[in-house]
Write a protein that holds these residues in place. Structure first.
Motif, short mmCIF file in Angstrom:
data_model
loop_
_atom_site.label_atom_id
_atom_site.label_comp_id
_atom_site.label_asym_id
_atom_site.label_seq_id
_atom_site.Cartn_x
_atom_site.Cartn_y
_atom_site.Cartn_z
N ALA A 43 92.23 112.46 54.53
CA ALA A 43 93.09 112.13 53.30
C ALA A 43 94.10 111.33 53.75
N ALA A 44 94.53 111.07 54.80
CA ALA A 44 95.67 110.34 55.26
C ALA A 44 95.65 109.17 56.35
N CYS A 45 94.61 109.30 56.98
CA CYS A 45 94.22 108.20 58.27
C CYS A 45 92.89 107.36 58.01
N ALA A 46 92.02 107.92 57.32
CA ALA A 46 90.88 107.41 57.42
C ALA A 46 90.79 105.82 56.81
N LEU A 47 91.71 105.56 55.70
CA LEU A 47 91.79 104.47 55.15
C LEU A 47 91.74 103.15 56.15
N CYS A 48 92.56 103.63 57.04
CA CYS A 48 92.83 102.49 58.22
C CYS A 48 92.01 102.57 59.24
N HIS A 49 92.01 103.88 59.78
CA HIS A 49 91.33 103.92 61.31
C HIS A 49 89.78 104.36 61.04
N GLY A 50 89.30 104.44 59.91
CA GLY A 50 87.88 104.69 59.61
C GLY A 50 87.54 105.96 59.78
N MET A 51 86.42 106.60 59.10
CA MET A 51 85.85 107.97 59.14
C MET A 51 85.45 108.19 60.66
N GLU A 52 85.11 107.29 61.65
CA GLU A 52 84.74 107.65 63.06
C GLU A 52 85.78 107.23 64.00
N GLY A 57 88.53 101.23 59.08
CA GLY A 57 88.47 101.64 57.77
C GLY A 57 88.52 100.55 56.56
N PRO A 58 88.51 100.84 55.28
CA PRO A 58 88.56 99.82 54.44
C PRO A 58 89.71 98.90 54.51
N ALA A 59 90.84 99.56 54.81
CA ALA A 59 92.32 98.58 54.90
C ALA A 59 92.23 97.86 56.11
N ALA A 60 91.31 98.29 56.99
CA ALA A 60 91.52 97.27 58.31
C ALA A 60 90.68 95.90 58.08
N PHE A 61 89.94 95.67 56.88
CA PHE A 61 89.31 94.53 56.57
C PHE A 61 90.37 93.39 56.50
N PHE A 62 91.66 93.71 55.91
CA PHE A 62 92.65 92.91 55.66
C PHE A 62 93.37 92.42 56.97
N ALA A 63 92.84 93.01 58.02
CA ALA A 63 93.50 92.66 59.40
C ALA A 63 93.28 91.21 59.85
N ALA A 64 92.19 90.54 59.24
CA ALA A 64 92.13 89.33 59.75
C ALA A 64 92.83 88.22 59.24
N SER A 65 93.88 88.83 58.06
CA SER A 65 94.75 87.84 57.61
C SER A 65 96.08 88.17 58.27
N TYR A 66 95.97 89.04 59.32
CA TYR A 66 97.57 89.16 59.87
C TYR A 66 97.32 89.35 61.49
N SER A 67 98.23 89.29 62.14
CA SER A 67 98.17 89.36 63.64
C SER A 67 98.33 91.07 63.79
N ALA A 68 97.82 91.26 65.32
CA ALA A 68 97.99 92.62 65.82
C ALA A 68 99.52 93.16 65.63
#
Length: 251
Positions: A43-52, A57-68
């Motif tokens: 519910a709270a973490c998988a959106l960014c950190h992924g199910m595994e 996670g789905p939100a991590a695909f935006f990572a290409a547009s910002y730095s670490a």
């Protein structure tokens, strides 16, 4: 209510074990704890950190547009924010602190979860790596005299900042525009470009912005980043680490 308590020790003057933190009471981990933690995680973490737990996670695909920093990959067990030595796992209390406080500008605080829910999700996310079953992380314990942020201390800290060549990453003025950064040589453990913290902007201090927080970061380093531990360069009773922290706060 969640609180961080620094352990005070009386001896030759006022001393403090900077890396000994007291948080909420840790529960006994059982199968039900992990199962409950999985529910919170989804519910709270998988959106960014992924199910595994791979940080995909789905939100991590935006990572290409910002730095670490990008979402943490829990499967490699490489954690930045710790009270433990460089290269070691975080303690459960470290994980609890990060989940509760969040990471300014990147991960929100999850203080809205109950304390039990936060402990449960910690139990679950540790199942993503066998390292937690193989090691028992212990925090560094350093007895240091608290050094007030006087002009003398700050000036001494500025000298140490130059001695340790902090300016190569963080810049002469602390603005994060150091020579190594402008060359594009700084990358995180996954090979992505990484931006040194702008020390002139308190809102960008991901590991906390108090002098105590900064001392913790200096002594432990940030795993998976170019920021090393200075525990080898500074003795555990060396006040210079406090002078350096006072200077950084002054920026």
């Amino acid at each position: 209510m969640f609180r961080i308590i620094y352990t005070i020790v009386m001896g030759a003057g006022l001393s403090i074990l900077l890396l000994t933190l007291v948080h909420g009471r840790e529960p006994v981990v059982a199968l039900d704890t992990v199962k409950a933690g999985k529910t919170v995680y989804i519910a709270a973490c998988a959106l960014c950190h992924g199910m595994e737990g791979k940080g995909d996670g789905p939100a991590a695909f935006f990572a290409a547009s910002y730095s670490a920093p990008r979402p943490r990959d829990f499967t490699i067990a490489d954690y930045k924010f710790r009270t433990t030595a460089s290269g070691e796992l975080p303690t459960d209390q470290d994980l609890f602190r990060t989940i509760t406080n969040g990471v300014p500008g990147y991960m929100p605080s999850f203080l809205g979860l109950t304390e039990e829910e936060r402990w449960n999700v910690i139990a679950y996310l540790k199942t993503f790596s066998t390292a937690f079953a193989e090691e028992t992380p212990e925090p560094l314990r350093m007895q240091l005299r608290v050094v007030p942020a006087t002009r003398t201390s700050i000036e001494r800290g500025k000298e140490i900042y130059a001695k340790f060549q902090c300016h190569l990453c963080h810049g002469v003025t602390g603005d994060g525009q150091g020579h190594l950064h402008t060359l594009g040589n700084l990358k995180d453990g996954s090979g992505f470009p990484i931006q040194p913290t702008d020390l002139t902007n308190i809102a960008l201090f991901k590991n906390g912005s108090s002098a105590q927080d900064i001392v913790r970061g200096i002594m432990t380093g940030l795993n998976g980043t170019p920021m090393p531990s200075y525990a080898g360069a500074l003795a555990r009773d060396d006040e210079n680490v406090w002078h350096l922290a006072n200077y950084i706060v002054s920026l």
